[in-house]
Design a protein around this motif. Structure first.
Motif, mmCIF file in Angstrom:
data_model
loop_
_atom_site.group_PDB
_atom_site.id
_atom_site.type_symbol
_atom_site.label_atom_id
_atom_site.label_comp_id
_atom_site.label_asym_id
_atom_site.label_seq_id
_atom_site.Cartn_x
_atom_site.Cartn_y
_atom_site.Cartn_z
ATOM 1 N N VAL A 177 21.453 35.397 32.303
ATOM 2 C CA VAL A 177 20.974 36.007 31.060
ATOM 3 C C VAL A 177 20.445 37.410 31.329
ATOM 4 C CG1 VAL A 177 19.217 35.865 29.243
ATOM 5 C CG2 VAL A 177 20.462 33.809 29.947
ATOM 6 N N GLU A 178 19.727 37.581 32.419
ATOM 7 C CA GLU A 178 19.186 38.888 32.762
ATOM 8 C C GLU A 178 20.298 39.897 33.022
ATOM 9 O OE1 GLU A 178 16.597 41.880 33.202
ATOM 10 O OE2 GLU A 178 16.158 39.855 32.481
ATOM 11 N N ARG A 179 21.377 39.442 33.601
ATOM 12 C CA ARG A 179 22.526 40.339 33.831
ATOM 13 C C ARG A 179 23.063 40.858 32.505
ATOM 14 N NH1 ARG A 179 26.615 36.929 37.249
ATOM 15 N NH2 ARG A 179 27.987 38.638 36.560
ATOM 16 N N LEU A 180 23.125 39.992 31.504
ATOM 17 C CA LEU A 180 23.605 40.410 30.188
ATOM 18 C C LEU A 180 22.620 41.377 29.529
ATOM 19 C CD1 LEU A 180 24.988 37.059 28.763
ATOM 20 C CD2 LEU A 180 26.303 39.015 29.556
ATOM 21 N N PRO A 185 28.974 43.312 31.612
ATOM 22 C CA PRO A 185 29.985 42.709 30.734
ATOM 23 C C PRO A 185 29.864 41.200 30.677
ATOM 24 C CG PRO A 185 30.962 43.408 32.818
ATOM 25 C CD PRO A 185 29.568 43.960 32.799
ATOM 26 N N GLY A 186 30.689 40.601 29.817
ATOM 27 C CA GLY A 186 30.664 39.157 29.646
ATOM 28 C C GLY A 186 30.762 38.408 30.954
ATOM 29 N N LEU A 187 30.100 37.282 31.007
ATOM 30 C CA LEU A 187 30.050 36.491 32.240
ATOM 31 C C LEU A 187 31.310 35.653 32.407
ATOM 32 C CD1 LEU A 187 26.379 35.209 31.926
ATOM 33 C CD2 LEU A 187 27.200 37.141 33.289
ATOM 34 N N GLY A 208 28.834 33.705 28.597
ATOM 35 C CA GLY A 208 27.888 34.407 27.735
ATOM 36 C C GLY A 208 28.323 35.838 27.506
ATOM 37 N N LEU A 209 27.865 36.397 26.390
ATOM 38 C CA LEU A 209 28.221 37.765 26.024
ATOM 39 C C LEU A 209 27.063 38.374 25.248
ATOM 40 C CD1 LEU A 209 30.503 39.963 25.802
ATOM 41 C CD2 LEU A 209 31.072 38.920 23.596
ATOM 42 N N LEU A 216 22.467 36.995 22.261
ATOM 43 C CA LEU A 216 23.454 36.617 23.258
ATOM 44 C C LEU A 216 24.350 35.538 22.664
ATOM 45 C CD1 LEU A 216 21.364 36.433 26.561
ATOM 46 C CD2 LEU A 216 22.761 38.310 25.734
ATOM 47 N N LEU A 217 25.636 35.703 22.883
ATOM 48 C CA LEU A 217 26.623 34.720 22.446
ATOM 49 C C LEU A 217 26.896 33.802 23.632
ATOM 50 C CD1 LEU A 217 28.785 33.727 20.401
ATOM 51 C CD2 LEU A 217 30.343 35.338 21.472
ATOM 52 N N TYR A 218 26.757 32.520 23.407
ATOM 53 C CA TYR A 218 26.860 31.549 24.492
ATOM 54 C C TYR A 218 27.858 30.487 24.053
ATOM 55 C CZ TYR A 218 24.958 28.270 28.029
ATOM 56 O OH TYR A 218 24.777 27.418 29.072
ATOM 57 N N THR A 219 28.946 30.353 24.748
ATOM 58 C CA THR A 219 29.961 29.380 24.346
ATOM 59 C C THR A 219 30.154 28.350 25.448
ATOM 60 O OG1 THR A 219 31.769 30.738 25.249
ATOM 61 C CG2 THR A 219 31.163 31.095 22.949
ATOM 62 N N SER A 220 30.537 27.173 25.025
ATOM 63 C CA SER A 220 30.761 26.115 25.997
ATOM 64 C C SER A 220 31.845 25.166 25.509
ATOM 65 C CB SER A 220 29.453 25.334 26.255
ATOM 66 O OG SER A 220 29.112 24.579 25.122
#
Length: 224
Positions: A177-180, A185-187, A208-209, A216-220
């Motif tokens: 999350v901190e990287r974002l 860029p997106g993980l 994540g994006l 933050l957009l978090y998809t799974s």
């Protein structure tokens, strides 16, 4: 404002408006609209295009309304007591500029609302679970139906992301999350277990994006 091929008066005051609908190409209003230039008439009845509404009118001015550079209508002022002059024209042009700014803002808000609706429609029909959350508080702001289905939860909004992450990987996820938050860029996708409502774990692949407005957009998706 233009409706089809007719200029239609939306607002007026001071006298009964005989010309509420003017076919494009007729009258000084159309000339202003088509040319995109302001017009000041100090003897309007001598202009062959002028549509006489009140015989006492002694001067008139017309100012185009532009939205994002495109003429969308006109502001018309007619006077029956004194001659309008250049100062009056500048005043009406300044007022029209405020009107244009308001119309552009409304158009922008309408476009954003339409974009948000398209985004929501798309996301709510994705076969992937999607979360939007605050990167500072980790509070979930939105979850699509698929995410609720995957986790067996009726409502995720307001829940902390920390409640979904397992203790073994929380530190690692917070680092992502901190990287974002730093603008990376997106993980890449990675396997990550998430807590379910029934106490079990969902073995999922997540990414994540970073989005505007500190979301933050978090998809799974369920891992195979």
């Amino acid at each position: 404002y233009l409706e089809g091929k007719v200029l239609v008066a939306r607002h007026h005051r001071g006298y009964y408006l005989n010309y509420a609908r003017i076919p494009l190409g007729q009258g000084v209003t159309s000339r202003c609209y088509l040319s995109g230039h302001s017009i000041l008439l100090q003897n309007p009845t001598q202009d062959p295009d002028f549509l006489v509404v009140n015989e006492r009118v002694c001067s008139a001015l017309f100012v185009p309304i532009r939205v994002r550079g495109e003429v969308v209508g006109t502001v018309n002022v007619e006077e029956d007591k004194r001659l309008l002059d250049g100062a009056d024209l500048e005043l009406v042009e300044a007022a029209t500029a405020l009107l244009q700014a308001t119309l552009e803002r409304l158009q922008t808000l309408n476009s954003l609302a339409q974009s948000e609706q398209r985004f929501r429609t798309l996301v709510e029909h994705l076969p992937l679970g999607v979360l939007l959350f605050d990167p500072g508080t980790l509070e979930i702001r939105y979850a699509n139906p698929k995410m609720h289905e995957l986790l067996g939860v009726k409502e995720l909004r307001g829940v902390s992301m920390a409640q979904l992450w397992t203790g073994d990987n929380t530190h690692h996820v917070l680092a992502r999350v901190e990287r974002l938050r730093r603008g990376e860029p997106g993980l890449p996708w990675m396997e990550q277990p998430l807590h379910k409502a029934d106490g079990g774990l969902l073995e999922a692949e997540t990414t994540g994006l970073a989005l505007p407005q500190d979301c933050l957009l978090y998809t799974s998706d369920a891992a195979d």
